[in-house]
Design a protein around this motif. Structure first.
Motif, short mmCIF file in Angstrom:
data_model
loop_
_atom_site.label_atom_id
_atom_site.label_comp_id
_atom_site.label_asym_id
_atom_site.label_seq_id
_atom_site.Cartn_x
_atom_site.Cartn_y
_atom_site.Cartn_z
N HIS A 153 -6.72 -6.68 4.05
CA HIS A 153 -5.61 -6.67 3.09
C HIS A 153 -5.23 -8.07 2.61
CE1 HIS A 153 -2.34 -7.68 6.08
NE2 HIS A 153 -3.19 -7.14 6.91
N SER A 164 0.80 -1.21 0.00
CA SER A 164 0.00 0.00 0.00
C SER A 164 0.84 1.26 0.00
CB SER A 164 -0.92 0.03 1.23
OG SER A 164 -0.16 0.08 2.42
N LYS A 215 -0.15 -7.16 9.17
CA LYS A 215 0.55 -6.30 8.22
C LYS A 215 2.06 -6.38 8.38
CE LYS A 215 -3.38 -3.28 7.51
NZ LYS A 215 -3.98 -1.95 7.60
#
Length: 511
Positions: A270, A118, A228
């Motif tokens: 995600h 991202s 993440k």
């Protein structure tokens, strides 16, 4: 220059009443209080949703961490260029003590809230370019007025680095990191964690993967496990060739995503990046068809979650699928996905983005396999012009593309092309190679020698023989520095070509 803010309202009465509004705040209104943004938004919102109106006196603004902005804070201090903020009804949250607890929790979780997928997305390159100038000026002003330690200064520094990493301006990030290093050294502060994260991303973009991994491991010790963070570690292990560890990281991240979604259904899952990481790892382990299944899941996830507008993450998924089809020798399918990626990267990231250049280079190689020389030439030339400007040069990729350009021209399969258009790019590359070798970003070895030899070949087909002579001599120097590989044959070839070039120069041929 106007400031841009994006105001977003998530209605407690259902998704159909959700709304966002992008506002440019003219400079003459910078001194106005932030309550004026509420008035502008509610006026717009109430015209659209007459059955569910907002009372401007009963709503408040929140930043990305859920912190309420003071109604009397001036816009210039409260909002940065193109910052997304939230607007909600007062009283729709829990009490202030509970809100503070959520804020602190959000700050801790937010420390690792960005992923390598991202962080590079620039969906409006013109806006990002404007933002860079605005935030640079803010950073300089806050540094002068408040000093480096002040939160306003550090906030501007990290906003500026977020913009720069999206544009691959890695040298600028390094300069800012060096400048704020001492004031971010307190390991108990959130600025220290943000500093580690930004440095890790920068090192990753510079292909310094071992150093990036060490920084991600440091973050894991500091803030604990998160999906993440494990995704970032997975991509890094993948780049280092540690495929088993990479696969473990992506699988652990998928597990953590499910846990995080149970705790907070509104969390960003995600999964697209995780499927992509898994697919690439499997592909590199030789399980291309199995990896392709994950990559197709990644593309569908991004298409379902990024909305109708073009998005660079969709383009990344297309590129990964294209590379998988390329390995399977299904070049038509590879070209189709890569063409989609080039188009999306161009529209979302701009012509100068390394993402656009890299996609064009890969597409050019596929066009060579499909025996489409004219399209291959156009793609490879555009890629080469892009790649020579990077803060972190990829020597092998540049060599590969220059060699293909030379072969296409020499084969006489392309028509009405001018190799001379590449001469400014060759000169730029020569200058940047010297600078990056000097600081250690590029290693002085036979690989650089091979690149200079291919640069000389491109100069020869353009009849720039003096430039070719310069590059051949530099190639000989770097071949002589190579200790791990016998460059004898390459040295002999360079000397033979150099003799021919000198003969042409003596006869007054070319440039």
């Amino acid at each position: 220059m106007p400031l841009r803010v994006v105001i977003k309202h998530t209605s407690p009465d259902g998704k159909k009443f959700d709304q966002s509004l992008s506002i440019k705040v003219p400079k003459k209104y910078w001194s106005k209080e932030s309550k004026h943004l509420i008035e502008w938004f509610t006026d717009y919102y109430n015209k659209k949703f007459e059955e569910n109106k907002l009372d401007p006196e009963a709503v408040e603004l929140l930043d990305g961490d859920g912190k309420v902005y003071p109604s009397n804070g001036i816009i210039q201090e409260c909002f940065s260029h193109k910052q997304e903020i939230q607007i909600r009804k007062e009283g729709s949250s829990n009490n202030r003590a509970e809100e503070k607890e959520k804020e602190e929790k959000g700050e801790k979780e937010g420390k690792a809230a960005v992923t390598l997928n991202s962080v590079v997305d620039m969906e409006n390159p013109d806006e990002f370019s404007k933002a860079e100038g605005t935030i640079t000026n803010q950073y300089k002003t806050h540094k002068k007025n408040h000093g480096l330690k002040h939160d306003l200064t550090l906030k501007a520094a990290f906003q500026l680095m977020d913009i720069c990493i999206g544009q691959y301006k890695l040298d600028k990030i390094d300069r800012i990191l060096l400048e704020i290093k001492d004031v971010c050294s307190d390991t108990s502060s959130s600025w220290h964690t943000k500093y580690i994260q930004m440095k890790a991303f920068c090192r990753w973009k510079q292909s310094k993967f071992k150093e990036a991994l060490e920084l991600f491991e440091e973050m894991k010790l500091k803030i604990g496990k998160s999906s993440k963070l494990f995704e970032n570690m997975g991509h890094t292990h993948n780049s280092l060739g540690n495929y088993e560890k990479a696969q473990q990281c992506f699988q652990e991240a998928l597990h953590l995503v499910d846990v995080e979604l149970k705790m907070n259904p509104q969390a960003d899952s995600h999964k697209g990046g995780l499927y992509m990481g898994l697919g690439i790892v499997k592909k590199r382990q030789g399980k291309v068809k199995e990896g392709l299944e994950d990559l197709l899941k990644s593309l569908k996830w991004y298409q379902d979650t990024t909305g109708p507008k073009p998005h660079s993450l969709v383009a990344k998924a297309h590129m990964s699928i294209g590379h998988a089809y390329e390995e399977l020798k299904e070049f038509k399918k590879a070209a189709s996905h890569m063409e989609s990626a080039v188009d999306i990267f161009y529209r979302t990231c701009g012509n100068e983005s390394p993402l656009t250049g890299g996609a064009r280079g890969s597409l050019g190689k596929v066009y060579v396999e499909l025996n489409m020389p004219q399209k291959a030439w156009d793609s490879l030339v555009a890629a080469f012009k892009n790649e020579v400007k990077h803060d972190s040069l990829k020597v092998f990729t540049l060599f590969e593309h220059a060699s293909l350009i030379y072969k296409l021209y020499s084969s006489k399969s392309v028509k009405n092309v001018d190799a001379g258009e590449l001469m400014p790019s060759l000169k730029t590359l020569d200058t940047l190679l010297g600078a990056q070798m000097k600081v250690g970003l590029v290693k002085r070895d036979g690989n650089v020698g091979a690149l200079y030899k291919s640069m000389a070949e491109v100069a020869i087909i353009a009849q720039y023989y003096k430039l070719a002579s310069l590059y051949l001599n530099k190639a000989l120097t770097h071949f002589g520095e190579e200790k791990s590989f016998d460059c004898g044959k390459l040295i002999q070839e360079c000397r033979q070509v150099l003799q021919l070039v000198h003969d042409l120069i003596r006869k007054g041929k070319g440039y």
